[in-house]
Write a protein that holds these residues in place. Structure first.
Motif, PDB file in Angstrom:
ATOM      1  N   LEU A  11       0.818  -1.207   0.000  1.00  0.00           N
ATOM      2  CA  LEU A  11       0.000   0.000   0.000  1.00  0.00           C
ATOM      3  C   LEU A  11       0.852   1.256   0.000  1.00  0.00           C
ATOM      4  CD1 LEU A  11      -2.820  -0.911   2.565  1.00  0.00           C
ATOM      5  CD2 LEU A  11      -2.926  -0.976   0.059  1.00  0.00           C
ATOM      6  N   LEU A  12       2.082   1.153   0.467  1.00  0.00           N
ATOM      7  CA  LEU A  12       2.953   2.315   0.604  1.00  0.00           C
ATOM      8  C   LEU A  12       4.124   2.277  -0.364  1.00  0.00           C
ATOM      9  CD1 LEU A  12       2.972   2.517   4.514  1.00  0.00           C
ATOM     10  CD2 LEU A  12       1.526   3.770   2.910  1.00  0.00           C
ATOM     11  N   GLU A  13       4.080   1.379  -1.329  1.00  0.00           N
ATOM     12  CA  GLU A  13       5.105   1.293  -2.358  1.00  0.00           C
ATOM     13  C   GLU A  13       4.469   1.542  -3.724  1.00  0.00           C
ATOM     14  OE1 GLU A  13       6.811  -2.581  -1.979  1.00  0.00           O
ATOM     15  OE2 GLU A  13       8.202  -1.961  -0.408  1.00  0.00           O
ATOM     16  N   ALA A  14       5.185   2.237  -4.575  1.00  0.00           N
ATOM     17  CA  ALA A  14       4.661   2.520  -5.913  1.00  0.00           C
ATOM     18  C   ALA A  14       4.466   1.225  -6.696  1.00  0.00           C
ATOM     19  CB  ALA A  14       5.619   3.438  -6.656  1.00  0.00           C
ATOM     20  N   ASP A  15       3.302   1.099  -7.306  1.00  0.00           N
ATOM     21  CA  ASP A  15       2.979  -0.036  -8.167  1.00  0.00           C
ATOM     22  C   ASP A  15       2.634   0.532  -9.538  1.00  0.00           C
ATOM     23  OD1 ASP A  15       2.093  -2.280  -9.436  1.00  0.00           O
ATOM     24  OD2 ASP A  15       0.386  -2.650  -8.108  1.00  0.00           O
ATOM     25  N   CYS A  16       3.663   0.779 -10.321  1.00  0.00           N
ATOM     26  CA  CYS A  16       3.480   1.480 -11.599  1.00  0.00           C
ATOM     27  C   CYS A  16       2.577   0.728 -12.566  1.00  0.00           C
ATOM     28  CB  CYS A  16       4.830   1.754 -12.255  1.00  0.00           C
ATOM     29  SG  CYS A  16       5.906   2.826 -11.260  1.00  0.00           S
ATOM     30  N   ALA A  17       2.522  -0.597 -12.439  1.00  0.00           N
ATOM     31  CA  ALA A  17       1.689  -1.387 -13.339  1.00  0.00           C
ATOM     32  C   ALA A  17       0.210  -1.104 -13.123  1.00  0.00           C
ATOM     33  CB  ALA A  17       1.982  -2.874 -13.152  1.00  0.00           C
ATOM     34  N   ASN A  18      -0.148  -0.614 -11.949  1.00  0.00           N
ATOM     35  CA  ASN A  18      -1.548  -0.318 -11.640  1.00  0.00           C
ATOM     36  C   ASN A  18      -1.811   1.174 -11.511  1.00  0.00           C
ATOM     37  OD1 ASN A  18      -3.015  -2.909 -11.409  1.00  0.00           O
ATOM     38  ND2 ASN A  18      -1.433  -3.357  -9.903  1.00  0.00           N
ATOM     39  N   CYS A  19      -0.920   1.964 -12.096  1.00  0.00           N
ATOM     40  CA  CYS A  19      -1.070   3.416 -12.067  1.00  0.00           C
ATOM     41  C   CYS A  19      -1.097   3.931 -13.498  1.00  0.00           C
ATOM     42  CB  CYS A  19       0.101   4.051 -11.317  1.00  0.00           C
ATOM     43  SG  CYS A  19       0.125   5.864 -11.348  1.00  0.00           S
ATOM     44  N   PHE A  20      -1.821   5.004 -13.719  1.00  0.00           N
ATOM     45  CA  PHE A  20      -1.915   5.584 -15.050  1.00  0.00           C
ATOM     46  C   PHE A  20      -0.846   6.659 -15.272  1.00  0.00           C
ATOM     47  CE2 PHE A  20      -6.562   4.511 -14.206  1.00  0.00           C
ATOM     48  CZ  PHE A  20      -6.429   3.234 -14.755  1.00  0.00           C
ATOM     49  N   ALA A  21       0.387   6.327 -14.832  1.00  0.00           N
ATOM     50  CA  ALA A  21       1.545   7.208 -15.031  1.00  0.00           C
ATOM     51  C   ALA A  21       1.279   8.618 -14.523  1.00  0.00           C
ATOM     52  CB  ALA A  21       1.933   7.239 -16.512  1.00  0.00           C
ATOM     53  N   GLY A  77      -0.109   6.619  -6.475  1.00  0.00           N
ATOM     54  CA  GLY A  77      -0.499   6.498  -7.870  1.00  0.00           C
ATOM     55  C   GLY A  77      -1.546   5.432  -8.103  1.00  0.00           C
ATOM     56  N   GLN A  78      -1.297   4.231  -7.576  1.00  0.00           N
ATOM     57  CA  GLN A  78      -2.275   3.169  -7.771  1.00  0.00           C
ATOM     58  C   GLN A  78      -3.543   3.398  -6.956  1.00  0.00           C
ATOM     59  OE1 GLN A  78       0.830   2.496  -6.436  1.00  0.00           O
ATOM     60  NE2 GLN A  78       0.695   1.057  -4.732  1.00  0.00           N
ATOM     61  N   GLN A  79      -3.411   4.111  -5.816  1.00  0.00           N
ATOM     62  CA  GLN A  79      -4.593   4.405  -5.013  1.00  0.00           C
ATOM     63  C   GLN A  79      -5.543   5.321  -5.783  1.00  0.00           C
ATOM     64  OE1 GLN A  79      -5.392   3.074  -2.162  1.00  0.00           O
ATOM     65  NE2 GLN A  79      -7.108   4.335  -1.458  1.00  0.00           N
ATOM     66  N   VAL A  80      -4.996   6.371  -6.397  1.00  0.00           N
ATOM     67  CA  VAL A  80      -5.813   7.288  -7.183  1.00  0.00           C
ATOM     68  C   VAL A  80      -6.375   6.582  -8.413  1.00  0.00           C
ATOM     69  CG1 VAL A  80      -5.794   9.400  -8.564  1.00  0.00           C
ATOM     70  CG2 VAL A  80      -4.593   9.337  -6.376  1.00  0.00           C
ATOM     71  N   SER A  81      -5.529   5.818  -9.095  1.00  0.00           N
ATOM     72  CA  SER A  81      -5.931   5.178 -10.349  1.00  0.00           C
ATOM     73  C   SER A  81      -6.984   4.101 -10.143  1.00  0.00           C
ATOM     74  CB  SER A  81      -4.703   4.563 -11.037  1.00  0.00           C
ATOM     75  OG  SER A  81      -3.741   5.547 -11.342  1.00  0.00           O
ATOM     76  N   GLN A  82      -6.763   3.241  -9.147  1.00  0.00           N
ATOM     77  CA  GLN A  82      -7.619   2.068  -9.009  1.00  0.00           C
ATOM     78  C   GLN A  82      -8.726   2.207  -7.976  1.00  0.00           C
ATOM     79  OE1 GLN A  82      -7.304  -0.227 -11.225  1.00  0.00           O
ATOM     80  NE2 GLN A  82      -5.401   0.628 -12.065  1.00  0.00           N
ATOM     81  N   VAL A  83      -8.536   3.093  -6.998  1.00  0.00           N
ATOM     82  CA  VAL A  83      -9.543   3.235  -5.944  1.00  0.00           C
ATOM     83  C   VAL A  83     -10.355   4.509  -6.139  1.00  0.00           C
ATOM     84  CG1 VAL A  83      -9.956   3.395  -3.454  1.00  0.00           C
ATOM     85  CG2 VAL A  83      -8.138   1.900  -4.340  1.00  0.00           C
ATOM     86  N   THR A  84      -9.681   5.656  -6.104  1.00  0.00           N
ATOM     87  CA  THR A  84     -10.414   6.923  -6.223  1.00  0.00           C
ATOM     88  C   THR A  84     -11.182   6.998  -7.533  1.00  0.00           C
ATOM     89  OG1 THR A  84      -8.564   7.955  -5.013  1.00  0.00           O
ATOM     90  CG2 THR A  84     -10.235   9.417  -5.963  1.00  0.00           C
ATOM     91  N   PHE A  85     -10.557   6.568  -8.625  1.00  0.00           N
ATOM     92  CA  PHE A  85     -11.195   6.659  -9.937  1.00  0.00           C
ATOM     93  C   PHE A  85     -11.598   5.301 -10.514  1.00  0.00           C
ATOM     94  CE2 PHE A  85      -9.348  10.786  -9.448  1.00  0.00           C
ATOM     95  CZ  PHE A  85     -10.248  11.635 -10.072  1.00  0.00           C
ATOM     96  N   GLY A  86     -11.554   4.271  -9.657  1.00  0.00           N
ATOM     97  CA  GLY A  86     -12.116   2.978 -10.028  1.00  0.00           C
ATOM     98  C   GLY A  86     -11.580   2.370 -11.308  1.00  0.00           C
TER      99      GLY A  86
END
Length: 285
Positions: A11-21, A77-86
């Motif tokens: 949860l506290l490490e960047a997961d670029c594969a699940n982030c929209f850059a 990044g992944q929190q915004v991409s996958q959770v906030t914006f689903g």
């Protein structure tokens, strides 16, 4: 320092594969030693590919984008991409662009706070503050689950001030265990300082400018390094075990070698070199 955190590390490490850059688009950067070009906020980096991957990821340092190698979103990044914006990306859903890019810097601050509080909760010497720290952790984590509208309206300053006070108290409790008088260089300008072999155990280096400082073989055990600027600092042979609030971006920004010691929760940067010769230099502080 124990490597068990009260939040799962992913949860506290960047997961670029699940982030929209998001770091490659939402944030601005200026042409400098850290970046080869200017880029305004909200504009995709010229090296960003259609699959949201970096076209020069393996050559960032060699092509003038060293700043990218020392940035860490702490999982925002992944929190915004996958959770906030689903999972709706800003290319396929252009209506999300403005709000998504505005939310990302806020989420990044929240995740950075989570990182520091989570570390504080692993420190036995900070036990008197653990109840307050757990409360701060819960409130911060709750904000990370808020919707985009609430996050863009969030005034994060009071939360940062509250947590900073707790982190400062944590630091004082941990560093109090170090015998003798501790050096206080909080916010000091130590750029290029000659500190090879210096005894900095338990030192307060919060927010210190240690750019290009010579810290070879320095003893930084239990030093508070929160916010310290370690760009191009020479950490070859330095001992940073149990350093308080040391982050991966700080290590990535510095120079080190296989003899550099650091907490087990962090990893050795790939650009660090072989051990330097055992040549000493005088300490300046």
């Amino acid at each position: 320092m124990p490597n068990h955190l009260p939040l799962p590390l992913p949860l506290l490490e960047a997961d670029c594969a699940n982030c929209f850059a998001l770091c490659c688009v939402a944030l601005p950067f200026a042409k400098s030693n850290d970046f080869a070009v200017n880029k305004p906020a909200g504009t995709p980096c010229e090296n960003l590919r259609q699959d949201f991957r970096c076209g020069i990821h393996t050559r960032l340092r060699d092509t003038g984008f060293q700043g990218c190698t020392v940035f860490d979103c702490f999982g925002a990044g992944q929190q915004v991409s996958q959770v906030t914006f689903g999972g709706r990306d800003w290319r396929a859903h252009p209506e999300t662009r403005g709000e998504m890019f505005e939310v990302f810097p806020v989420m990044r601050q929240l995740h950075e706070l989570l990182f520091y509080v989570a570390e504080a909760l692993t420190l036995p010497d900070a036990a008197p503050l653990h109840a307050q720290l757990r409360g701060a952790l819960a409130r911060t984590e709750e904000w990370t689950r808020a919707d985009a509208q609430a996050l863009t309206a969030l005034d994060i300053t009071p939360l940062r001030q509250e947590i900073n006070t707790l982190l400062l108290e944590t630091s004082e409790l941990v560093r109090a265990k170090v015998p003798g008088r501790k050096k206080n260089h909080r916010g000091a300008d130590l750029m290029g300082a000659r500190l090879a072999g210096a005894d900095l155990r338990g030192a307060n280096l919060r927010g210190a400018y240690l750019i290009a400082a010579d810290l070879r073989r320095a003893d930084l055990r239990t030093a508070d390094l929160i916010g310290a600027d370690l760009r191009d600092a020479n950490l070859r042979g330095a001992d940073l075990r149990h350093a308080v609030f040391l982050t991966q971006p700080q290590l990535n920004a510095a120079q080190g070698d296989p003899t550099t010691k650091f907490p087990p929760t962090l990893t050795r940067p790939t650009h660090w070199t072989k051990p330097s010769p055992a040549k000493s230099s005088p300490t300046g502080v």
